[in-house]
Design a protein around this motif. Sequence first.
Motif, PDB file in Angstrom:
ATOM      1  N   UNK A 113      -9.128   4.786  -6.565  1.00  0.00           N
ATOM      2  CA  UNK A 113      -8.909   4.060  -7.813  1.00  0.00           C
ATOM      3  C   UNK A 113      -8.102   2.797  -7.514  1.00  0.00           C
ATOM      4  N   UNK A 114      -8.520   1.663  -8.090  1.00  0.00           N
ATOM      5  CA  UNK A 114      -7.808   0.405  -7.863  1.00  0.00           C
ATOM      6  C   UNK A 114      -7.673  -0.371  -9.168  1.00  0.00           C
ATOM      7  N   UNK A 115      -6.623  -1.205  -9.222  1.00  0.00           N
ATOM      8  CA  UNK A 115      -6.436  -2.087 -10.367  1.00  0.00           C
ATOM      9  C   UNK A 115      -7.516  -3.168 -10.374  1.00  0.00           C
ATOM     10  N   UNK A 116      -7.688  -3.803 -11.519  1.00  0.00           N
ATOM     11  CA  UNK A 116      -8.681  -4.875 -11.637  1.00  0.00           C
ATOM     12  C   UNK A 116      -8.191  -6.128 -10.913  1.00  0.00           C
ATOM     13  N   UNK A 117      -9.038  -6.762 -10.116  1.00  0.00           N
ATOM     14  CA  UNK A 117      -8.637  -8.008  -9.443  1.00  0.00           C
ATOM     15  C   UNK A 117      -8.832  -9.205 -10.378  1.00  0.00           C
ATOM     16  N   UNK A 183       1.545   1.691  -4.105  1.00  0.00           N
ATOM     17  CA  UNK A 183       0.777   0.705  -4.868  1.00  0.00           C
ATOM     18  C   UNK A 183      -0.702   0.990  -4.682  1.00  0.00           C
ATOM     19  N   UNK A 184      -1.547   0.521  -5.626  1.00  0.00           N
ATOM     20  CA  UNK A 184      -2.990   0.725  -5.455  1.00  0.00           C
ATOM     21  C   UNK A 184      -3.482   0.067  -4.179  1.00  0.00           C
ATOM     22  N   UNK A 185      -4.590   0.548  -3.608  1.00  0.00           N
ATOM     23  CA  UNK A 185      -5.482   1.587  -4.150  1.00  0.00           C
ATOM     24  C   UNK A 185      -4.908   2.995  -3.988  1.00  0.00           C
ATOM     25  N   UNK A 186      -5.264   3.868  -4.938  1.00  0.00           N
ATOM     26  CA  UNK A 186      -4.864   5.265  -4.899  1.00  0.00           C
ATOM     27  C   UNK A 186      -6.038   6.085  -4.351  1.00  0.00           C
ATOM     28  N   UNK A 210     -12.712   6.021 -17.929  1.00  0.00           N
ATOM     29  CA  UNK A 210     -12.214   5.085 -16.918  1.00  0.00           C
ATOM     30  C   UNK A 210     -13.360   4.225 -16.365  1.00  0.00           C
ATOM     31  N   UNK A 211     -14.510   4.841 -16.123  1.00  0.00           N
ATOM     32  CA  UNK A 211     -15.648   4.089 -15.595  1.00  0.00           C
ATOM     33  C   UNK A 211     -16.119   3.019 -16.584  1.00  0.00           C
ATOM     34  N   UNK A 219     -11.927  -2.685 -13.044  1.00  0.00           N
ATOM     35  CA  UNK A 219     -11.170  -1.644 -12.353  1.00  0.00           C
ATOM     36  C   UNK A 219     -12.041  -1.022 -11.265  1.00  0.00           C
ATOM     37  N   UNK A 220     -11.406  -0.568 -10.190  1.00  0.00           N
ATOM     38  CA  UNK A 220     -12.165  -0.023  -9.073  1.00  0.00           C
ATOM     39  C   UNK A 220     -12.287   1.489  -9.129  1.00  0.00           C
ATOM     40  N   UNK A 221     -13.489   1.989  -8.884  1.00  0.00           N
ATOM     41  CA  UNK A 221     -13.729   3.431  -8.748  1.00  0.00           C
ATOM     42  C   UNK A 221     -14.804   3.626  -7.691  1.00  0.00           C
ATOM     43  N   UNK A 222     -14.428   4.264  -6.587  1.00  0.00           N
ATOM     44  CA  UNK A 222     -15.404   4.615  -5.570  1.00  0.00           C
ATOM     45  C   UNK A 222     -15.292   6.094  -5.256  1.00  0.00           C
TER      46      UNK A 222
END
Length: 241
Positions: A113-117, A183-186, A210-211, A219-222
């Motif tokens: 999970x990551x914050x939005x760039x 800090x992100x990424x988590x 979240x997606x 926001x990041x989701x992989x």
Amino acid sequence: MSDGRIRMLAWGSAALAVCLVAGLLLGTTRGVSDGDELRASDSTRLSDLVRAAQVKVDELGVLRDDLAARVAALQNQAATTDDDVAGVLSTADALAEPAGLTARRGPGVTVTLTDAPRGPDGRYPTDAAPDDLVVHQQDVQSVLNALWAGGAEAIAMQDQRIVATSAPRCIGNTLLLHGRTYSPPYVITALGDRARLEAALAAEPGINVYKQYAARFGLGYTQQASDDLTVPAYTGSATVR
């Protein structure tokens, strides 16, 4: 001399005295501060407090590990001559794995999970509030809940093992876990049946919400499955208070 002239001279003298005092105060202030801002030296920033606390936690962690090694050595020494101690240690060893005190390796799934760039123009979306752009505690908790529900045998977040007493907490855009800040990424790693874990992640309502934010605000989701993942042993205190 007229009263008006006397008043003018009095006001002029008073103004001159005020300017002299102000100049003296400014000169004294600059000399004391050596050209630096006085308020800055008296007000500690939150980031400085966090860094200082992190250094202290790291120092105490080293001390804890040293004391734990000493205790283990003394216990093993006592077990060679005391059957009661040997029996207790044998029971403790049998509980170490289910308690998360041993490292594990096997197939599983990793979620990041990551914050939005910022966008190419250096800005965030105009319709986004600050809370829309960061990973929240409920997002982390949704992933953890889904993985446990999917039959995860062991879970790690960042470089730490998640156990029954773990309580990841988000403070602003940082994560607090077992006394350490991240800090992100988590990165969350779970061992278990990959199909079950992926199905549980797909069915979790919090992750689906979240997606939606990820698609709208970046926001990041992989999510990645693997046949060979590792999670470390839990090294914190096992005492429940």
